[in-house]
Design a protein around this motif. Sequence first.
Motif, PDB file in Angstrom:
ATOM      1  N   PRO A 516       1.002  -1.149   0.092  1.00 14.52           N
ATOM      2  CA  PRO A 516      -0.053   0.012  -0.017  1.00 14.52           C
ATOM      3  C   PRO A 516       0.927   1.161  -0.205  1.00 14.52           C
ATOM      4  CG  PRO A 516      -0.084  -0.985   2.350  1.00 14.52           C
ATOM      5  CD  PRO A 516       0.727  -2.079   1.472  1.00 14.52           C
ATOM      6  N   PRO A 517       0.256   2.173  -0.571  1.00 12.75           N
ATOM      7  CA  PRO A 517      -0.909   2.463  -0.902  1.00 12.75           C
ATOM      8  C   PRO A 517      -0.887   2.259  -2.346  1.00 12.75           C
ATOM      9  CG  PRO A 517       0.211   4.599  -0.815  1.00 12.75           C
ATOM     10  CD  PRO A 517       1.007   3.608  -0.297  1.00 12.75           C
ATOM     11  N   ASP A 544      -6.824   0.224  -1.392  1.00 12.99           N
ATOM     12  CA  ASP A 544      -5.752  -0.808  -1.089  1.00 12.99           C
ATOM     13  C   ASP A 544      -6.167  -2.178  -1.446  1.00 12.99           C
ATOM     14  OD1 ASP A 544      -3.692   1.051  -0.132  1.00 12.99           O
ATOM     15  OD2 ASP A 544      -4.769   0.920   1.936  1.00 12.99           O
TER      16      ASP A 544
END
Length: 747
Positions: A516-517, A544
């Motif tokens: 992530p992101p 995500d």
Amino acid sequence: MAGDEVKKEKKEKKDKDPSEKKEKKDKGDKDKKDKKDKEPGEKKHKEHKEHKDGAAVKHKDGKHSAGGAGDAKKAPPPAPRAPPPRPPPPVKRAAKAAPGDDYLAGLDLPPSEEEEEEVERREFDKGPLMVQASDRETKKLADKERMAMEKALRAKADALREDENVFDVAFEGMGTDEPFASATDVKVTNLTIRAKGKVLLENTSLTIAAGRRYGLAGPNGKGKSTLLKLMARRQIPVPENIDVLLVEQEVVGMDDQTALQAVVAADVELMELRVEEQQLQDSMTAEEHDAVFDMDEASARLNEIYDRMNELGASTAESRASKILHGLGFTPAMQKRATSSFSGGWRMRISLARALYIQPTLLLLDEPTNHLDLRAVLWLEEYLMRWKKTLIVVSHDRDFLNSVTTDIIHLHDLKLHFYRGNFAQFEEMYEQKRREVNKAFEKYEKQMKAAKQSGKNSKANQEKVLANAQRQQAKRGGGRKAEPVDDAGASSSNAPQRWSDYSVSFHFPEPTELPPPLMQLVDADFKYPGRDDFGLSCINIGIDMGSRVAIAGPNGAGKTTLMNLLSGDLEPTCGESRRSHKLRIGRYNQHFVDALAFDENPVEYLMNKFPEAGLKPEGMRGMLGRFGLSGHHHLTPIIKLSGGQKARVVFTAIALSRPHILLLDEPTNHLDMQSIDALCDALDEFQGGVVVISHDSQLLSRLCADEERSEVWIVDDGKITFYNGDFDDYRNELVKEINAELDEDDE
């Protein structure tokens, strides 16, 4: 010398004349060819224009006629909505309604189609089908290539110009006597419908009881829309005193008529009474009168008009129309806008509002929720739950059918099967029936196997087993008498069969893990150039792996714009848009057909688009089959596929792209209920992120079932807000608000 020059000029002129004649001849031939090429398009345009006398009409005697039914077999006009103070004229079998009496009250209409081919049809009819090329391009193209291109274009156009009147309808129970004319129910027996030789229904019965609300269910492409259309055209007999309205066409608006005026104008009788009232008042207050003018007679007629207008609710007409438009999502400002300023989806809402306003005796709705946002769908649910007249609705929305319907008509194995109760109750009864039929088949199969092994009495034993099985089948609903078994153990009658169910399975591959992101909008604003009235501001969102997001809000608030910002199709006017450089996005939107290559079939399109998949044509056809596209459509040009079939091609393409995140904008619009269930299952097992815009409550409820990773974003007034609760909480809040509005209207 002068004489020689004169001779020379004459000779040059003589040499020039043949070339000029040749040029004129070539030009004339070309003009004739262009004219010939243009004639089919002009002819088709004329046919479309003649077909525009659209849906149902509310005549001055209170009658409606069916949408798109103008060319039906001399259909009798239905009876008045409410009894007028004086007896109605005798019923006549009439041909097509005059344009001035149209339910759409003079508004222009596009011709309706069984499938979504109208846009492409118009494109091909706009002009000649010759391939236009510059002189330089012409030199590069060999004659053989040009001829091939022209042939392909003509074949494509010819495919779209198939005869629409292809339905063969046979039945019993029409009748022309007085009991049929005054009947309140629709009853037809031994009904058979064929389209281009393909059997859609065979020897079945249709019974529609007055005051019931029916849901018509079954897989796509099996004849549900055709059945509604044939009822509206009265090719399937409907009693003369039942006025029928099929909502299938959008209003193509006029500059001088607002949305509110368009709805009120649906009641043609009321409009004519108002005009006559004004004319009489002007005549009575005039200083001078004609010799034939009778003040007493005019006054008496004016009183009759007032009485009839009171019966029609003239004093509350605008108020009632406004409340319906409000429920379907029209703000007060939008109700005052010209109908020509609305998009096709909003004009479809106006057409639906007109139908609800005039309240036909038998209302036919074909996928009425497709153009609505979530709140409008919930409003329509609650409104139709209070509907006192007869309704038949085709819908893929399970929650909508559960709320609205009192009965289900299931189209299965070329028959119409009737079930009392809503869709959830139907599913329980259907599953029980399926188990019983399969259990009986297994028992029959076992007994028949034993009979074949019984030696010299084999044939007699097989006949005995078959006769017994058919008696049991008749008790369950409609078996036939036993017929002799041949030497191979087969019977000419229908022996018990295993229940054949339509099934489909969607699957998106497991994505590779990304840190992530994956996707973010940080302090982002967006405005379209020259659109100060619309924009999104202060956007701070992220997606995500494993995210589940339902985007809700009214149509036009910016939901699709937000989806385009997430996908990168649009960039913020200020702020940041961040995406992982390895991120793959699977995108589905309401205009997915724009991305398809119409001159290819599905296999060719996918092979060309995803060569890295390494699939042979057989493997690609297997992928298409898993997403519910039947085998004979795999090699059909995409331009000839229906909306639902094209949707399956797009979902197959999404799976082949191996996405990390799915961005789905109204993915259920073209899917049948089994496919929506399959999509829900596929999203449940998908390990990547999912963002969905939808009006389908079942899809959003299942998407947000896991409260830990799900969110509901509300897009309205240029802002994105996070709802404090799950989707079911949000839906219940909307339903409570809508019921309060409708209860207030009923008081």
